[in-house]
Design an enzyme around this catalytic site. Structure first.
Site, PDB file in Angstrom:
ATOM      1  N   ASP A 171       0.792  -1.232   0.000  1.00 51.28           N
ATOM      2  CA  ASP A 171       0.000   0.000   0.000  1.00 51.28           C
ATOM      3  C   ASP A 171       0.825   1.284   0.000  1.00 51.28           C
ATOM      4  OD1 ASP A 171       0.756   0.271   2.732  1.00 51.28           O
ATOM      5  OD2 ASP A 171      -1.174   1.200   3.189  1.00 51.28           O
ATOM      6  N   GLU A 172       2.103   1.158  -0.275  1.00 51.59           N
ATOM      7  CA  GLU A 172       2.959   2.351  -0.225  1.00 51.59           C
ATOM      8  C   GLU A 172       3.921   2.429  -1.387  1.00 51.59           C
ATOM      9  OE1 GLU A 172       5.292   3.317   3.410  1.00 51.59           O
ATOM     10  OE2 GLU A 172       3.588   2.345   4.385  1.00 51.59           O
ATOM     11  N   CYS A 561       7.142  -5.829   4.486  1.00 57.04           N
ATOM     12  CA  CYS A 561       6.156  -4.744   4.521  1.00 57.04           C
ATOM     13  C   CYS A 561       6.714  -3.410   4.054  1.00 57.04           C
ATOM     14  CB  CYS A 561       5.597  -4.578   5.927  1.00 57.04           C
ATOM     15  SG  CYS A 561       6.792  -3.866   7.059  1.00 57.04           S
TER      16      CYS A 561
HETATM   17  N1  DCP Z   1      -0.695  -4.416   8.285  1.00 56.90           N
HETATM   18  C1  DCP Z   1      -0.644  -5.596   9.000  1.00 56.90           C
HETATM   19  N2  DCP Z   1      -0.166  -5.599  10.265  1.00 56.90           N
HETATM   20  C2  DCP Z   1       0.287  -4.453  10.824  1.00 56.90           C
HETATM   21  C3  DCP Z   1       0.278  -3.252  10.111  1.00 56.90           C
HETATM   22  C4  DCP Z   1      -0.241  -3.271   8.836  1.00 56.90           C
HETATM   23  O1  DCP Z   1      -1.030  -6.642   8.475  1.00 56.90           O
HETATM   24  N3  DCP Z   1       0.757  -4.479  12.051  1.00 56.90           N
HETATM   25  C5  DCP Z   1      -1.302  -4.437   6.943  1.00 56.90           C
HETATM   26  C6  DCP Z   1      -2.758  -4.057   7.033  1.00 56.90           C
HETATM   27  C7  DCP Z   1      -2.802  -2.649   6.582  1.00 56.90           C
HETATM   28  C8  DCP Z   1      -1.662  -2.574   5.609  1.00 56.90           C
HETATM   29  O2  DCP Z   1      -0.678  -3.491   6.099  1.00 56.90           O
HETATM   30  O3  DCP Z   1      -4.046  -2.331   5.989  1.00 56.90           O
HETATM   31  C9  DCP Z   1      -1.051  -1.207   5.491  1.00 56.90           C
HETATM   32  O4  DCP Z   1      -0.548  -0.817   6.753  1.00 56.90           O
HETATM   33  P1  DCP Z   1      -0.577   0.667   7.249  1.00 56.90           P
HETATM   34  O5  DCP Z   1       0.341   0.773   8.403  1.00 56.90           O
HETATM   35  O6  DCP Z   1      -0.340   1.581   6.098  1.00 56.90           O
HETATM   36  O7  DCP Z   1      -2.039   0.852   7.836  1.00 56.90           O
HETATM   37  P2  DCP Z   1      -3.415   1.051   7.114  1.00 56.90           P
HETATM   38  O8  DCP Z   1      -3.263   1.234   5.644  1.00 56.90           O
HETATM   39  O9  DCP Z   1      -4.339  -0.045   7.507  1.00 56.90           O
HETATM   40  O10 DCP Z   1      -3.965   2.376   7.786  1.00 56.90           O
HETATM   41  P3  DCP Z   1      -3.473   3.888   7.589  1.00 56.90           P
HETATM   42  O11 DCP Z   1      -4.673   4.606   7.048  1.00 56.90           O
HETATM   43  O12 DCP Z   1      -3.116   4.344   8.951  1.00 56.90           O
HETATM   44  O13 DCP Z   1      -2.327   3.886   6.635  1.00 56.90           O
HETATM   45 CA    CA Z   2      -1.776   2.660   4.764  1.00 54.63          CA
HETATM   46 CA    CA Z   3       1.483   1.732   4.783  1.00 55.73          CA
END
Ligand code: DCP
Ligand code: CA
Ligand code: CA
Length: 638
Positions: A171-172, A561
């Site tokens: 996602d990045e 990640c």
């Molecule tokens: N992820 C995971 N376990 C974690 C952190 C993240 O499996 N401890 C996975 C789920 C997230 C994705 O990676 O959806 C992307 O992580 P992000 O830290 O970017 O978090 P999100 O996209 O979910 O939320 P934000 O809106 O804060 O970026």
């Molecule tokens: Ca994210």
């Molecule tokens: Ca992220």
């Protein structure tokens, strides 16, 4: 985290986790940090006025040198999807919209919707704690194929703005948008807005973006107006220095809990700019590479050139399982690991000479044992000869994780290696006949940290092979590698005018004879893979045949990640690995239909696809609830 009752959240978590193995280990780590703080304080107290004025000069020179490398000609955009897994699940099942949603299981939550976050529910939190915090929490099991699919869609958009974009996780990504802005005569704000709306159009998902003159700052910026927002930092020096003047150091990728505590408790540093005020002490107390990194942070400098494809330096795989001391089971697992590693190495036509066995005991202690082989090897049988010896020496022992890592690699496709191949045949026969003899492999042991080698081992002379690469003993230069995302390009340790390490002995922290920022081979894995013309930092779902493989790409990027953690931050790295360990179990549980989620909690999946995973095999053996690394994330967010 606004509006969250932090105290209540902390109390619930404390009550529910105290007494666990995780908790004990956490306390042990805290004690080590405390020791480090005390030691550094003592070192600081020993500095004479002369020392301080000497290091003041060292620091001033460094700052001048770093400042001279400042490049404001590039515009970097960092994009990060909002609540990624949760958003995908809501997109696929709109009835979930507006509900407090957790993607994951009772063991572990991968992410939570923003509605759930209001209750304190978040990533890496065990699901059962999430339920306590938010009684209406709805769970969806992760579907990694789905996330990869949407990730691919976003990458098609990135391609239009920067064909060489650097994806650091599903996602990045980092995009150099300098050219697209000039070519199309658009402002950076317009580019960011347009890119975000294109992503929304193509995927139905929102993302946030940050724009800055370098990647380090761009990443911080993408978090500022999250979710569905953007923040642009102008490409001028003053804007950057003002920005970092109040920026908490913990916001910087690579500064974890331990480093934050050390810098704060020893030197009173909380913001990036304070790094500059305490520059002399940073140079006096830390290794040159760390001091360079800290000063770069203070100046708001970070990577500006697109990272180049670099040669792989190590390969590894590791496996988590329910703690066991059953020797035959452990050897069986070792056998599997050797097979995985051999497979991977053969696929990439690589052979290696240094084999490292990583063990995590039932009480979470990490040990590593390394051996050098006479010849380059990549067959399962050869790997096992050495691996079994290493493991045998440790038994009896109860383990929850084992890993094998091969380094000192040689590319068999490389024609210059052909001569060596002949020698390999010679060595192979030599090895087979000397397996148990006095000329067997040298074994180096480390424990208590994630240290794969000691210098003694890396000094074994493979100069011929290492020429042109960074040697394991040369940890001082790691932050200066051109590929490093955090450090300005064009810096090289040779150019440092003053050798801090030889000018003052107090840079060693004296804990176990290790330098505070001592590098270890876990950070030597340079595993960057080029796909479709753009650089993709590979992750578990898209490009690794072994989802449990954990590597530090280019010495600072987590292969699973994309989290960025420079060498030297071993404890943070350990915590981060622990997080993946937990994540992995969560995935394994996701494919196990006998999971503990009750039907009423589990949201219905409209078109469920069961992830095909090799992990299916092992889902039965994983039963404990891992809550490692959760507190790290929690502390960061609270
Ligand atoms: N992820 C995971 N376990 C974690 C952190 C993240 O499996 N401890 C996975 C789920 C997230 C994705 O990676 O959806 C992307 O992580 P992000 O830290 O970017 O978090 P999100 O996209 O979910 O939320 P934000 O809106 O804060 O970026
Ligand atoms: Ca994210
Ligand atoms: Ca992220």
């Amino acid at each position: 985290m606004e509006g969250v009752d932090k105290e209540k959240v902390q109390k619930v978590i404390y009550e529910m986790s105290k007494g666990s193995k995780y908790f004990e280990n956490e306390q042990r780590k805290e004690a080590i940090t405390k020791q480090k703080v005390e030691h550094l304080r003592a070192q600081r107290a020993k500095l004479t006025d002369n020392d301080i004025s000497h290091f003041q000069k060292v620091a001033e020179n460094k700052i001048l040198e770093l400042e001279a490398s400042r490049d404001l000609s590039k515009i970097w955009l960092h994009t990060d999807m909002d609540a990624f897994y949760a958003a995908v699940e809501i997109l696929e099942n709109p009835s979930l919209k507006g509900k407090p949603l957790a993607v994951g299981s009772m063991s572990m939550i991968a992410t939570a919707s923003y509605e759930a976050r209001k209750f304190g529910v978040r990533a890496a939190m065990p699901g059962f704690i999430g339920c306590r915090l938010c009684p209406d929490l709805v769970f969806v099991r992760p579907n990694f194929e789905r996330y990869s699919y949407y990730s691919e869609l976003t990458r098609k958009v990135f391609q239009r703005y920067d064909p060489n974009f650097v994806a650091t996780s599903l996602d990045e990504a980092y995009l150099n948008i300098t050219k697209v802005c000039i070519d199309r005569g658009i402002t950076v704000e317009e580019a960011a807005t347009e890119l975000r709306s294109a992503i929304h159009q193509e995927t139905g998902l929102t993302c946030s973006a940050g724009v800055a003159p370098n990647r380090m700052i761009a990443k911080v910026c993408s978090d500022i107006n999250k979710p569905n927002g953007q923040f642009v930092l102008p490409n001028d020096r003053e804007a950057v220095t003002t920005f970092v003047s109040t920026l908490p150091i913990r916001k910087i990728g690579g500064i974890g809990k331990v480093t934050e505590q050390l810098l704060h408790q020893v030197l009173g540093i909380s913001t990036c700019q304070e790094m500059l005020q305490k520059a002399a002490f940073l140079c006096a107390l830390f290794s040159e590479s760390s001091a360079d990194f800290f000063l770069s942070v203070g100046l708001g400098l970070g990577g500006t050139d697109t990272p180049e494809h670099t040669q792989r330096k190590s390969m590894s795989c590791e496996r988590t399982f329910r703690a066991t001391d059953d020797c035959s089971l452990l050897f069986e697992k070792l056998d599997n690991l050797a097979e995985n590693l051999a497979d991977d190495m053969q696929k990439e036509c690589l052979k290696g000479r240094t084999l490292t066995l990583k063990l995590k005991t039932a009480s979470f202690e990490v040990r590593t044992r390394a051996t050098t082989t006479q010849n380059y090897i990549n067959s399962k049988e050869d790997i096992l000869i050495y691996a079994r010896k290493l493991l045998k020496a440790e038994l009896p022992l109860s383990l929850r994780l084992m890993g094998l890592r091969m380094s000192h690699l040689r590319d068999e496709k490389d024609s210059s290696a052909q001569t060596q191949k002949t020698l390999d045949i010679f060595f192979r026969s030599y090895d087979n006949t000397n397996d148990n003899g006095a000329n067997g492999p040298s074994i180096t042991n480390t424990s208590g940290g994630d240290n794969y080698y000691t210098n003694a081992l890396t000094e074994v002379n493979y100069v011929e092979h290492d020429a042109g690469t960074v040697d394991s003993t040369d940890h001082q230069s790691f932050f200066l590698l051109e590929e490093n995302l955090f450090v300005p390009e064009g810096r090289n340790s040779d150019r440092c005018s003053i050798d801090v390490s030889s000018s003052n002995p107090c840079i060693c922290d004296g804990l176990g004879g290790k330098e505070l920022d001592e590098d270890t081979s876990s950070s030597k894995g340079t595993d960057t893979v080029k796909f479709d013309g753009h650089l993709t930092i590979y992750n578990a779902t898209t490009s690794s045949s072994k989802p449990d493989q954990h590597l530090w790409i280019d010495d600072y990027i987590c292969s699973l990640c994309g989290f960025e953690l420079p060498p030297g931050f071993e404890e943070e790295r350990q915590e981060h690995s622990d997080f993946h360990l937990a994540e992995k179990l969560q995935q394994e549980e996701a494919v196990d239909s006998t999971g503990p989620l009750s039907k009423d909690r589990l949201a219905e999946r409209p078109c469920s696809t069961t992830p095909t995973s090799k992990k299916l095999k092992s889902s039965k053996e994983v039963k404990h609830i891992p809550i490692d690394a959760f507190f790290d994330k929690l502390n960061k967010n609270l």
